[in-house]
Write a protein that holds these residues in place. Structure first.
Motif, short mmCIF file in Angstrom:
data_model
loop_
_atom_site.label_atom_id
_atom_site.label_comp_id
_atom_site.label_asym_id
_atom_site.label_seq_id
_atom_site.Cartn_x
_atom_site.Cartn_y
_atom_site.Cartn_z
N GLN A 161 3.86 19.92 9.36
CA GLN A 161 3.36 20.07 10.72
C GLN A 161 4.40 19.51 11.64
OE1 GLN A 161 -0.19 18.26 11.92
NE2 GLN A 161 -1.45 19.45 10.54
N VAL A 219 9.12 13.85 -0.18
CA VAL A 219 10.13 12.91 0.27
C VAL A 219 9.95 11.64 -0.56
CG1 VAL A 219 11.03 11.58 2.19
CG2 VAL A 219 10.04 13.83 2.60
N ASP A 238 0.80 -1.22 0.00
CA ASP A 238 0.00 0.00 0.00
C ASP A 238 0.84 1.27 0.00
OD1 ASP A 238 -0.79 -0.33 3.57
OD2 ASP A 238 1.09 -0.17 2.47
N GLY A 239 2.12 1.13 -0.16
CA GLY A 239 2.92 2.34 -0.25
C GLY A 239 3.30 2.94 1.06
N THR A 240 3.03 2.24 2.14
CA THR A 240 3.36 2.81 3.44
C THR A 240 4.68 2.28 3.97
OG1 THR A 240 2.06 1.07 4.46
CG2 THR A 240 0.97 3.19 4.10
N LYS A 258 4.13 6.60 -6.07
CA LYS A 258 2.98 6.13 -5.29
C LYS A 258 2.95 6.78 -3.92
CE LYS A 258 1.11 1.50 -4.57
NZ LYS A 258 1.50 0.10 -4.48
N LYS A 316 5.08 15.96 2.77
CA LYS A 316 5.08 16.45 4.13
C LYS A 316 4.13 17.63 4.24
CE LYS A 316 8.85 15.15 6.51
NZ LYS A 316 9.09 15.26 7.78
N THR A 317 3.32 17.59 5.32
CA THR A 317 2.40 18.71 5.49
C THR A 317 3.00 19.77 6.38
OG1 THR A 317 1.38 17.42 7.23
CG2 THR A 317 0.32 17.39 5.08
N ASN A 321 3.67 11.42 9.95
CA ASN A 321 4.56 12.31 9.21
C ASN A 321 6.03 11.99 9.35
OD1 ASN A 321 3.03 13.95 7.68
ND2 ASN A 321 2.81 15.57 9.19
N VAL A 346 6.12 10.64 -0.10
CA VAL A 346 5.44 11.18 1.07
C VAL A 346 5.44 12.69 0.92
CG1 VAL A 346 5.47 11.43 3.57
CG2 VAL A 346 6.15 9.28 2.54
N HIS A 397 8.18 5.46 -3.79
CA HIS A 397 7.16 5.90 -2.84
C HIS A 397 7.32 7.37 -2.55
CE1 HIS A 397 5.75 1.88 -2.06
NE2 HIS A 397 7.00 1.48 -1.92
N PRO A 402 0.36 6.91 -0.32
CA PRO A 402 -0.63 6.02 0.27
C PRO A 402 -2.00 6.20 -0.40
CG PRO A 402 0.70 6.98 1.99
CD PRO A 402 1.14 7.62 0.72
#
Lengths: 146, 492
Positions: free
Chosen positions: B99, B66, A29-31, B31, B96-97, A61, B94, B92, B33
């Motif tokens: 925060q 990221v 799932d990409g996590t 990708k 970042k927001t 995060n 990510v 993958h 999530p």
């Protein structure tokens, strides 16, 4: 030799190559993400993992880097796993990030069908447990010195 | 340069863009999530070039991205090939927001900085400090130019001022003072300490707190002299409330607001409105200026300061006014001396909203019966010099007077246990009562009230009725004191 009911014994390298490919293709799932520490490592022993901290937990995060070592008996025997990024999580040694597999209930009874992906995903699920999801964490980005 | 619209044309365009850097274009899946996008990128491209494409497609800033591949974070300076990223593979992402978990605590820090002074009134050891506060700081109060560094700190900190009276060692005191100073000047540190789960745990355990407090020998001595304090300590309800307050600055503010409201209820008492008004203008202004002077940042400024406008509209002040401590140092007549004397006693200000200091139902009552008050009385009676100083301080008089306007207070004082524990205390109480008696009829003008005294004064030869009246008002009807005043101010 141990045979779990109905499971075939898979040759180590075969399995690890499969896992390598899955890691590169982003299966899952990409996590979580995983791959060889060193692309030239022909023994496919040292791996790197990454867990993205689950949302709505204190780990949100954050990205946790791990080292996974698959020994010669893998996957019959579990890999050796340790966090590189500092984390406060039940089952992980505070001093060096080593994961005590026996303390992680989902991994305590290792099956040869388990894989590096499973390890990473289970550790991520562990972060979502009530007993862990609010544990105060060290500042972001710190790593264990050894 | 063409804009990337995020559809097929983008592939061609980015292919063109990257043509300069290399030959082969590869398709890499990116990708998250939640999402999945295929991005065309040159196989020689750097990670930052890759991120550029990604930021367009995912509508996020480049520095928020990221990238992770095969368990490793891709650094901007790396190249895709370095990581073995080839056609058809998945990276993958990510986003970042931006925060930060620490953001919460730092904003909490700034919001408590205003109230940290108040906070520390009950914080640190969460001991029933303000009571001690009152007692000890008042004890060293009248000595002008006090070097009490904002001793808002309860328990240990303020007990150090007791040391001035001969208890404890100087070193310990210094240490405490230093600690106070540090904590006072750094509200962030305070809030950090407060946020430390260890501290919070400790503070949520009333037994532990009580033990800690009682373990302090100075505290023990204080408790011997003032059984009220130990009563207070043993009242779990009170302890809990105090600790809650200490832990939760928001709650502290709320409590203060409650006090505000209670005060405004005093309006309904006949003559109460005037009393309130007087109290506010007499007390509030010098208190604020004193507090500000000493503490740098006025903990009550956020609550609506009218300090700079004497005689500000009462309606406004009453609503937003932080609870003034009538036992705090108001000083109408001599602001100059007032500030030095107030500097030591203004530290009682934060204690005002503490449940120990004042109960919301009756202002005067709580104050007089508070352990701090008791200990103040005691100290004063033991040290006659202190008593003299206190009584002769002009602010004391006007304060008494303002209180005197409130008939409730007067009756409370008479029946207060503080009146009777000790002959010297009793004497003190008598004097205070006299003053009160002098001013208990709030609806009468000073002239009417001091009728008798005025006559006496003029009989003695003080012919300046104006000045006599002033003196009587200031001394609350005490003839002897008024005479002193008159003699002091008049050359003949």
């Amino acid at each position: 030799n141990d045979h779990s009911a109905g499971s075939v014994k898979v040759p180590r390298n075969f399995r690890l190559l499969e896992e390598l490919e899955e890691g590169q293709k982003g299966v899952g799932d990409g996590t979580v993400s995983w791959g060889l520490e060193d692309d030239e490592d022909m023994t496919l022993t040292r791996w790197r993992g990454m867990i993205i901290g689950p949302p709505r937990t204190i780990y949100e995060n954050r990205m946790y880097s791990l080292r996974v070592e698959c020994g010669p008996k893998y996957p019959e025997t579990p890999p050796f796993v340790r966090f590189v990024t500092k984390i406060n999580l039940n089952g992980v040694h505070n001093s060096n990030g080593v994961v005590d597999m026996r303390a992680v209930s989902s991994l305590a009874k290792w099956q040869n069908s388990y894989s590096i992906r499973v390890v990473l995903q289970e550790l991520r699920r562990l972060m979502m447990c009530k007993e862990n999801m609010k544990l105060p964490q060290p500042p972001e980005g710190q790593i264990y010195s050894n | 340069m063409a804009e990337n619209s995020g559809t097929d044309p983008a592939v061609e365009r980015s292919a063109e863009e990257n043509a300069a850097t290399s030959g082969t274009i590869i398709m890499v899946t990116v990708k998250t999530p939640k999402d999945k996008e295929e991005i065309a990128i040159s196989e020689d491209a750097s990670v930052s070039q890759f991120k550029e494409e990604i930021s367009k497609r995912f509508k996020a800033k480049q520095d928020q991205l990221v990238l992770i591949f095969a368990g490793k974070i891709l650094k901007d300076g790396d190249t895709l090939s370095q990581h073995g990223i080839k056609d058809g593979l998945t990276v993958h992402l990510v986003i970042k927001t931006a925060q930060k978990a620490t953001g919460a605590s730092s904003s909490a820090g700034s919001s408590t900085s205003g109230t940290s002074q108040v906070n520390s009134g009950t914080a640190n050891t969460a001991s029933p400090g303000p009571a001690v506060n009152l007692g000890t700081s008042q004890g060293s109060g009248p000595s002008p130019a006090t070097s009490q560094p904002a001793s808002l700190f309860t328990g240990f900190g303020d007990l150090s001022s007791l040391a001035n009276l001969g208890m404890g060692s100087a070193n310990f005191m210094e240490l405490q003072q230093q600690m106070q100073r540090q904590l006072m000047s750094n509200p962030e540190m305070l809030s950090q300490i407060m946020e430390n789960p260890l501290v919070q745990n400790m503070m949520s355990n009333p037994d532990l707190m009580r033990q800690m407090i009682m373990a302090n020998p100075q505290m023990q001595q204080l408790m011997e002299r003032n059984p009220e304090i130990s009563h207070m300590l043993n009242n779990p309800e009170l302890m809990r409330q105090t600790m809650e307050l200490a832990r939760n600055p928001a709650m502290m503010q709320e409590m203060m607001r409650n006090q505000d409201r209670a005060l405004s209820n005093l309006e309904s008492i006949p003559g109460g409105y005037n009393a309130l008004r007087r109290m506010y203008t007499d007390i509030q202004e010098p208190m604020f200026s004193a507090a500000r002077e000493q503490f740098g940042n006025n903990p009550f400024s956020a609550l609506g300061v009218n300090a700079d406008s004497p005689g500000a509209q009462p309606s406004r002040t009453e609503n937003r006014e932080p609870l003034p401590n009538p036992w705090g140092p108001p000083d109408t007549t001599s602001a100059a001396t007032g500030t030095t004397t107030t500097s030591s006693t203004s530290s009682t200000t934060p204690s005002v909203s503490n449940p120990l200091g004042i109960s919301s139902s009756s202002l005067g009552n709580g104050i007089f019966n508070s352990p701090g008050m008791q200990s103040l009385m005691q100290q004063i009676s033991e040290n006659p010099q202190l008593m003299q100083n206190m009584l002769s301080a002009p602010y004391m008089r006007s304060m008494m007077q303002s209180l005197a306007q409130n008939p409730e207070v007067a009756s409370q004082v008479r029946s207060s246990p503080a009146a009777g524990t000790n002959p010297a205390q009793q004497q003190l109480m008598q004097q205070m009562l006299q003053m009160f008696a002098g001013g208990s009829a709030s609806s009468q003008t000073p002239e009417v009230r001091f009728q008798q005294q005025l006559e006496q004064l003029s009989a003695m030869g003080f012919i300046n009725r104006e000045a006599n009246l002033q003196a009587l008002i200031a001394t609350g009807g005490d003839i002897n004191a008024a005479i002193e005043r008159l003699l002091g101010s008049q050359p003949s």
